[in-house]
Design an enzyme around this catalytic site. Structure first.
Site, PDB file in Angstrom:
ATOM      1  N   LYS A  66      -5.700 -15.032   9.109  1.00  0.00           N
ATOM      2  CA  LYS A  66      -4.236 -15.010   8.980  1.00  0.00           C
ATOM      3  C   LYS A  66      -3.680 -13.980   9.957  1.00  0.00           C
ATOM      4  O   LYS A  66      -4.012 -12.802   9.884  1.00  0.00           O
ATOM      5  CB  LYS A  66      -3.816 -14.656   7.555  1.00  0.00           C
ATOM      6  CG  LYS A  66      -2.305 -14.687   7.374  1.00  0.00           C
ATOM      7  CD  LYS A  66      -1.893 -14.235   6.002  1.00  0.00           C
ATOM      8  CE  LYS A  66      -0.371 -14.334   5.862  1.00  0.00           C
ATOM      9  NZ  LYS A  66       0.354 -13.539   6.879  1.00  0.00           N
ATOM     10  N   ASP A  68      -0.588 -11.777  11.715  1.00  0.00           N
ATOM     11  CA  ASP A  68       0.626 -11.110  11.239  1.00  0.00           C
ATOM     12  C   ASP A  68       1.572 -10.910  12.408  1.00  0.00           C
ATOM     13  O   ASP A  68       1.502  -9.914  13.131  1.00  0.00           O
ATOM     14  CB  ASP A  68       0.256  -9.759  10.602  1.00  0.00           C
ATOM     15  CG  ASP A  68       1.413  -9.153   9.818  1.00  0.00           C
ATOM     16  OD1 ASP A  68       2.400  -9.875   9.580  1.00  0.00           O
ATOM     17  OD2 ASP A  68       1.325  -7.977   9.446  1.00  0.00           O
ATOM     18  N   GLU A 207      -5.451  -9.194   7.749  1.00  0.00           N
ATOM     19  CA  GLU A 207      -4.321  -9.563   6.903  1.00  0.00           C
ATOM     20  C   GLU A 207      -4.742 -10.498   5.775  1.00  0.00           C
ATOM     21  O   GLU A 207      -4.261 -10.401   4.659  1.00  0.00           O
ATOM     22  CB  GLU A 207      -3.250 -10.231   7.771  1.00  0.00           C
ATOM     23  CG  GLU A 207      -2.003 -10.689   7.032  1.00  0.00           C
ATOM     24  CD  GLU A 207      -1.065  -9.554   6.698  1.00  0.00           C
ATOM     25  OE1 GLU A 207      -0.090  -9.795   5.982  1.00  0.00           O
ATOM     26  OE2 GLU A 207      -1.311  -8.424   7.154  1.00  0.00           O
TER      27      GLU A 207
END
Length: 347
Positions: A66, A68, A207
């Site tokens: 993921k 960010d 993340e």
């Protein structure tokens, strides 16, 4: 005496560098099927990941890191390149390095991905991206930003959104080289057990993870085909007020935060750490333009300067307290209006 050869009447023999041209042998059969071509969409609403407490598992799920940063769609056409934010705004001028790399790809396509700035450990750093862009409302560009592509929505005259995700990924990997360098890179899929991968992501300070259904078409909005599981809790909240401070650098002691519950804003605590003196000074300047005597939340707190609920802030936090407040909250940065960030919604 040798005769000088005549100039050939066949141009292909006379000029070997001339482009090849041909004529149809017969008229085209009007009943013959034509290759279907799809018009490139001006904009596609992005597929959004649904927040989940656990990593979904099974053979039908693929996993990625993921990132960010800011969600972008790169539209590449023969004579122009556009970088479109989640809110539908053109930010081509704010990411010049990504735009140049997109021009070099050529062709016609729409790439879906995330613009990020990496820290020294190779992790995406939202605060660094915000500093590069200069904060909300600034027009500064971020040449150090790079784009991690994770989906291909349109390619060479064909809309790919109805294809399975794994098939779109195979095409994407022929365009953006795995483990490549430069301003446009591939967000690579990771093989392994979902729980083990999530634990590894946590240990490396990432993340979180994104899980995607391998056989799913591309659906705009939160359909559940994409799921996000966060190692570090980070969400967007509305600033509804601030506590002035003569001791704190920048003049802000803490920001008062709110989330939505239905159509109402509900107080969820405050944040007083994470912003620099420069951040605080900019925040106070922006918030002073939004002062109001009527709080946006049902609260009575003397000594607080109330503001209109306009600015959205990204907050990192450890957990929720039993009375519904954020625990160990830390400021990460203001969300840009063009990013169309969603304010956290309480169950």
């Amino acid at each position: 005496m040798t005769k000088v050869p005549r100039k050939s009447s066949k141009p292909l023999l006379a000029d070997p560098d001339a482009p090849l041209r041909s004529r149809p042998r017969k008229a085209r059969d009007p009943n013959q099927a034509r290759l279907p071509f799809d018009r490139m969409p001006e904009r596609i609403e992005p597929c959004l990941a649904l927040l989940a407490p656990k990593v979904p598992k099974g053979d039908n799920w693929t996993y990625e890191i993921k990132w960010d940063g800011y969600r972008l769609a790169i539209h590449i056409e023969p004579h122009r390149v556009r970088l479109i934010t989640r809110g539908g705004h053109d930010w081509t001028h704010r990411f010049p390095s990504i735009a140049e790399a997109a021009k070099a790809l050529g062709g016609t396509m729409i790439l879906d991905g995330e613009a990020v700035v990496l820290d020294e450990e190779g992790r995406s750093d939202f605060g660094a991206l915000q500093q590069a862009l200069g904060g909300r409302g600034d027009t500064r560009d971020a040449p150090e930003a790079m784009f991690f592509a994770f989906d291909l929505l349109y390619f060479d005259g064909h809309d790919l959104r109805q294809m399975d995700f794994v098939d779109r990924r195979r095409l994407l990997e022929t365009i953006v080289e795995p483990r490549g360098e430069g301003a446009i890179r591939l967000s690579e899929t990771i093989d392994g057990d979902g729980d083990d991968l999530f634990q590894a992501a946590r240990e490396h300070g990432l993340e979180g993870l994104i899980a995607k259904k391998a056989d799913a078409a591309y659906h705009s909005g939160r359909s559940g085909d994409w799921v996000k599981v966060k190692c570090i809790k980070s969400d967007s909240f509305m600033i509804v007020g601030y506590e002035p401070s003569s001791a704190a650098r920048g003049g802000i002691g803490r920001l008062l935060l709110a989330a939505y519950k239905g159509d109402d804003l509900i107080y969820v605590g405050s944040v007083g750490t994470g912003f620099s003196e420069r951040d605080a000074a900019r925040l106070r300047r922006d918030l002073n333009k939004l002062k109001t005597t009527k709080p946006a939340i049902a609260a009575r707190d003397l000594g607080v300067t109330w503001v209109q609920p306009t600015l959205i802030v990204e907050i990192e936090y450890r957990a929720w307290t039993h009375d519904g407040n954020l625990r160990h909250a830390s400021y990460k940065g203001l969300r840009e209006q063009q990013d169309n960030a969603a304010v956290y919604r309480l169950e």
